[in-house]
Design a protein around this motif. Structure first.
Motif, PDB file in Angstrom:
ATOM      1  N   ALA A 124     -42.375 -66.654  40.535  1.00 27.95           N
ATOM      2  CA  ALA A 124     -41.823 -67.110  39.250  1.00 27.95           C
ATOM      3  C   ALA A 124     -42.739 -68.098  38.547  1.00 27.95           C
ATOM      4  CB  ALA A 124     -40.448 -67.727  39.477  1.00 27.95           C
ATOM      5  N   SER A 125     -43.492 -68.887  39.329  1.00 23.85           N
ATOM      6  CA  SER A 125     -44.331 -69.936  38.724  1.00 23.85           C
ATOM      7  C   SER A 125     -45.811 -69.567  38.670  1.00 23.85           C
ATOM      8  CB  SER A 125     -44.176 -71.241  39.522  1.00 23.85           C
ATOM      9  OG  SER A 125     -44.589 -71.057  40.869  1.00 23.85           O
ATOM     10  N   ALA A 126     -46.165 -68.383  39.148  1.00 22.80           N
ATOM     11  CA  ALA A 126     -47.581 -67.995  39.225  1.00 22.80           C
ATOM     12  C   ALA A 126     -48.182 -67.748  37.852  1.00 22.80           C
ATOM     13  CB  ALA A 126     -47.728 -66.737  40.078  1.00 22.80           C
ATOM     14  N   ASN A 127     -49.452 -68.094  37.705  1.00 22.91           N
ATOM     15  CA  ASN A 127     -50.178 -67.713  36.495  1.00 22.91           C
ATOM     16  C   ASN A 127     -50.343 -66.199  36.456  1.00 22.91           C
ATOM     17  OD1 ASN A 127     -50.665 -70.424  35.647  1.00 22.91           O
ATOM     18  ND2 ASN A 127     -52.355 -70.559  37.114  1.00 22.91           N
ATOM     19  N   THR A 128     -50.829 -65.646  37.581  1.00 24.00           N
ATOM     20  CA  THR A 128     -51.000 -64.201  37.727  1.00 24.00           C
ATOM     21  C   THR A 128     -50.686 -63.816  39.165  1.00 24.00           C
ATOM     22  OG1 THR A 128     -52.776 -64.160  36.073  1.00 24.00           O
ATOM     23  CG2 THR A 128     -52.583 -62.236  37.526  1.00 24.00           C
ATOM     24  N   VAL A 129     -49.992 -62.699  39.338  1.00 24.60           N
ATOM     25  CA  VAL A 129     -49.691 -62.164  40.671  1.00 24.60           C
ATOM     26  C   VAL A 129     -50.614 -60.969  40.910  1.00 24.60           C
ATOM     27  CG1 VAL A 129     -47.947 -61.127  42.175  1.00 24.60           C
ATOM     28  CG2 VAL A 129     -47.279 -62.892  40.528  1.00 24.60           C
ATOM     29  N   ALA A 171     -59.422 -64.714  40.588  1.00 23.45           N
ATOM     30  CA  ALA A 171     -58.191 -65.505  40.685  1.00 23.45           C
ATOM     31  C   ALA A 171     -58.509 -66.994  40.646  1.00 23.45           C
ATOM     32  CB  ALA A 171     -57.452 -65.161  41.968  1.00 23.45           C
ATOM     33  N   ARG A 172     -57.543 -67.756  40.182  1.00 26.50           N
ATOM     34  CA  ARG A 172     -57.723 -69.200  40.099  1.00 26.50           C
ATOM     35  C   ARG A 172     -56.493 -69.892  40.685  1.00 26.50           C
ATOM     36  NH1 ARG A 172     -55.914 -67.272  35.302  1.00 26.50           N
ATOM     37  NH2 ARG A 172     -54.423 -68.522  34.079  1.00 26.50           N
ATOM     38  N   TYR A 173     -56.606 -71.193  40.829  1.00 26.09           N
ATOM     39  CA  TYR A 173     -55.492 -71.974  41.375  1.00 26.09           C
ATOM     40  C   TYR A 173     -54.237 -71.734  40.529  1.00 26.09           C
ATOM     41  CZ  TYR A 173     -52.703 -75.860  43.094  1.00 26.09           C
ATOM     42  OH  TYR A 173     -51.706 -76.604  43.645  1.00 26.09           O
ATOM     43  N   GLY A 174     -53.123 -71.475  41.192  1.00 25.65           N
ATOM     44  CA  GLY A 174     -51.879 -71.169  40.489  1.00 25.65           C
ATOM     45  C   GLY A 174     -51.555 -69.687  40.529  1.00 25.65           C
TER      46      GLY A 174
END
Length: 273
Positions: A124-129, A171-174
């Motif tokens: 729910a809180s991810a920038n990208t899955v 990918a990055r943090y988050g």
């Protein structure tokens, strides 16, 4: 080395050419025919009191590329024997669905709820899955990724291992990486988790096998614990129980993160009046 069609006969025929530790693996396989489908390299090594390297080495000595190929051939041999010995094929449709429903209830009882809710929060809180799988599980992750997109969550997935690894490399943090594998032995999924770990990105494993090798590479693991069932045909059912976990993740994430109004409006425009 004598190689014959039946994997079981192949083991028996070449037993004398194996080392003492390799013979322990071979003997275990011959004496536990009904358990082969539920065990991977880790499980075989543990049960036979040997090592993963010994299991792989024995498989190659018998003429196979690795344990997975040997396992496929063993199950194929077993299926042939069962077909010959079975008087009537499974034809009761109601029993088939009852067995599947009971397995799904079992998943609900056995799934680690604390881990499940943590995974919902991460999605729910991810920038990208980023979602990756292999083989029979690929159609499941394509649908999973599509459905996450419909509730406003950015996702990446691909039927190409190289493309999805490239996505994960960006990918990055988050962000989070979700790897789906029936056995947990898919090399491309393990590689994706190793890459994600180097980048400091959280990883979630969705698998069926309790002793899944993938679990040790994951920050969080959700296992159905349905390693085999009375309705199993090798390869044909391996996606069902991981899919129900993915369904639950979508459902509860959607409840937590309401579908954006803009997405609803766009979807409404795609429907026939």
């Amino acid at each position: 080395m004598h190689l014959v069609d039946s994997a079981y006969e192949n083991i028996k025929l070449n037993m004398d050419s194996l080392s003492s530790t390799e013979k322990k693996v071979a003997t275990f396989l011959l004496e536990n025919v009904d358990r082969i489908q539920t065990l991977n390299v880790v499980g075989i090594a543990k049960e036979s009191c040997t090592s993963e390297a010994t299991v792989v080495r024995m498989s190659k000595k018998l003429g196979y590329k690795g344990f997975y190929q040997l396992k496929v051939m063993l199950i194929h041999s077993l299926d042939q024997e069962q077909q010959l010995s079975r008087n009537t094929p499974l034809s009761n449709l109601n029993e088939f669905f009852q067995a599947s429903a009971q397995n799904m209830l079992h998943i609900g009882n056995m799934l680690d709820q604390k881990t499940f809710w943590k995974c919902v929060d991460l999605i729910a809180s991810a920038n990208t899955v980023h979602v990756i799988a292999s083989g029979n599980t690929i159609p499941s992750i394509l649908e999973f990724s599509f459905r996450l997109g419909r509730i406003g969550i950015a996702t990446t997935t691909s039927i190409s291992d190289e493309l999805e690894l490239a996505n994960i490399n960006l990918a990055r943090y988050g962000d989070i990486v979700i790897g789906v594998s029936h056995s947990g032995g898919s090399k491309n999924v393990v590689r994706a988790f190793e890459l994600a770990r180097k980048k400091g990105v959280a990883t979630v494993a969705v698998t069926d096998i309790t002793t899944s090798p993938l679990k040790k590479h994951a920050d969080y693991a959700l296992a159905s614990t349905i390693e085999s069932s009375s309705t199993s045909v090798f390869g044909a059912e391996s996606h069902i129980y991981t899919s129900i976990i993915l369904d639950a993740l979508v459902f509860f994430t959607a409840n937590k993160k309401r579908t954006p109004q803009g997405v609803k409006m766009f979807l409404a425009e795609t429907q026939i009046p």
